[in-house]
Write a protein that holds these residues in place. Sequence first.
Motif, short mmCIF file in Angstrom:
data_model
loop_
_atom_site.label_atom_id
_atom_site.label_comp_id
_atom_site.label_asym_id
_atom_site.label_seq_id
_atom_site.Cartn_x
_atom_site.Cartn_y
_atom_site.Cartn_z
N HIS A 39 -32.55 26.69 11.70
CA HIS A 39 -31.81 28.16 11.75
C HIS A 39 -32.74 28.68 12.73
O HIS A 39 -34.37 29.25 12.23
CB HIS A 39 -32.06 28.22 9.98
CG HIS A 39 -30.99 29.75 9.88
ND1 HIS A 39 -31.15 30.48 10.12
CD2 HIS A 39 -29.64 30.11 9.31
CE1 HIS A 39 -30.04 31.46 9.54
NE2 HIS A 39 -28.78 30.36 8.79
N PRO A 40 -31.46 30.11 13.20
CA PRO A 40 -32.41 30.82 14.21
C PRO A 40 -33.29 31.66 13.20
O PRO A 40 -33.61 32.39 14.08
CB PRO A 40 -31.24 31.85 14.92
CG PRO A 40 -29.89 31.21 13.60
CD PRO A 40 -29.93 29.67 13.20
N ALA A 41 -33.20 31.56 12.14
CA ALA A 41 -33.32 33.17 11.32
C ALA A 41 -35.34 32.26 10.71
O ALA A 41 -35.54 33.06 9.74
CB ALA A 41 -32.60 33.40 10.01
N ALA A 42 -35.44 31.14 10.41
CA ALA A 42 -36.50 30.11 9.89
C ALA A 42 -37.35 31.33 9.82
O ALA A 42 -37.55 30.91 11.42
CB ALA A 42 -35.72 28.74 9.56
N SER A 43 -38.84 30.83 9.84
CA SER A 43 -39.73 30.74 9.78
C SER A 43 -40.36 29.21 9.96
O SER A 43 -40.84 29.10 8.75
CB SER A 43 -40.71 32.43 9.32
OG SER A 43 -42.23 31.28 9.44
N ALA A 44 -40.50 29.00 10.64
CA ALA A 44 -41.00 27.79 10.94
C ALA A 44 -42.38 27.65 10.28
O ALA A 44 -42.65 26.03 9.73
CB ALA A 44 -41.02 26.81 12.62
N THR A 45 -43.22 28.43 10.63
CA THR A 45 -44.38 28.32 10.06
C THR A 45 -44.73 28.13 8.54
O THR A 45 -45.26 27.84 7.99
CB THR A 45 -45.22 29.65 10.83
OG1 THR A 45 -45.43 29.69 11.89
CG2 THR A 45 -46.55 29.78 9.92
N ASP A 46 -43.69 29.28 7.93
CA ASP A 46 -43.19 29.04 6.42
C ASP A 46 -43.06 28.11 5.92
O ASP A 46 -43.75 27.36 5.30
CB ASP A 46 -42.67 30.20 6.37
CG ASP A 46 -43.98 31.52 6.00
OD1 ASP A 46 -44.46 31.88 6.41
OD2 ASP A 46 -43.06 33.08 5.79
#
Length: 439
Positions: A39-46
Amino acid sequence: MTKEDALPIDNAHQTRARVRGLGRNPALPDRLVPRILAHPAASATDVIHRREWSDELFDIIAAHPDGRLRAMLAQAAQVTAEQRVRMVDDPDLQVVFALLEGPYTRRPQPLPVWAYHKLAEHPGLKRMLRFLHPPELSSAAVAAFTDAQDEEIAAWARTSDEPEPMTAERARAIAAADSVWEKANIALEPVLPADVVAALCADPDPKVRTYVSMRPELSEQQRTAIGYQVSTNDRLPRLAWVLEAGGEQLQRCVSSAHPGLRRSAARNKRLTADQIAKLAADDDFPVRLLLCENQEAVPTDLVVRTYLEARVITRSQLLAHPSIVGGDLTRYADSPHWGARALVVLDRHAPAELIDRLSRDEHPGVRSWVAHDARLSQERLLELFEDPETTEAAAANPNLPVEVMEAILEAPIDTGNPPENPTLVLGHTMPSHEPITEI
């Protein structure tokens, strides 16, 4: 409840907030993880660093085409050593370094020696050795490298165990040279000629004078005469001799006018209850912070107050302190400081009625902290989910219905004009603080 009833989308900003919150949701089903990572709005780190990993999901992400995601996975706190070792054949150099550095936890599980030897065979590793120092990798990796088959790698690793000896001639040469870093670095050497110590005490650079002023053989009067300079923002070295001190010597460090001695004393595991109490009232914020970070026998009020004052990037680690984890935090429910009221949600014994009351607090910060609490009724959770000020936190609530999670990921969003990526500016690690005396 239909997806449409549960998720009225007002705008792209709200959708992005909900996706960010969902990424932190510990109850996010495994089947939705690949979708949110795309998803373009997701934070992969989180998403990667805040969840537990089943073997099935781990293998899916470990095979992801994005090497950046695989590197994050290799250092995720909840990933086991048994899972990480399955990545040793990854061709991407950034994944190799992630495995060599290890996960971002206090006590990371090392890989087996054979795995580090396998990683040492990566063709790109030797090219990077001249840019690395052994402390940049995990101690387990460096130890394994000392007997690696490749002699160049083994020699690089052995440099961490074989520092150049400090001779009187070398010390005099450094003291007479212009490198402030080298002079400060030798100022705390256990054995230095008296003429070198005298030269460093009179050095024109305040950093050099400050470092040499923390030598164990000096009296309080001698330290003061050196003219050291220490501010709240200064990061000072850990003083090995203070960490090992006991009895009268430790008491002198606790009572010293020199902040550097007191900061190291705060880390000493031999502190008595009286010494802890004295350091807890210290005027120097780093002393109080280090005391909370290193001593379990400090009162809950001190840890809470230090957390509220702190502006360091590691402040959240204070919330894992035993006095917070096992303390009665409900007494802060009526605190004049919204940050203290928000901490009530960390009290596992706080009743659901109090959690509900705080979810209606006048401050949006308190409501956001409470919005992800599992003690909320689903009705109240969905109310907070609809509120733009708390929707992100509510999306992280483990009791959020799965159909709502799916609706968040299916909501339309403008991918052609995403907001600018936030920039984290790291300045002083200990900026000025507003002391908090009452909570």
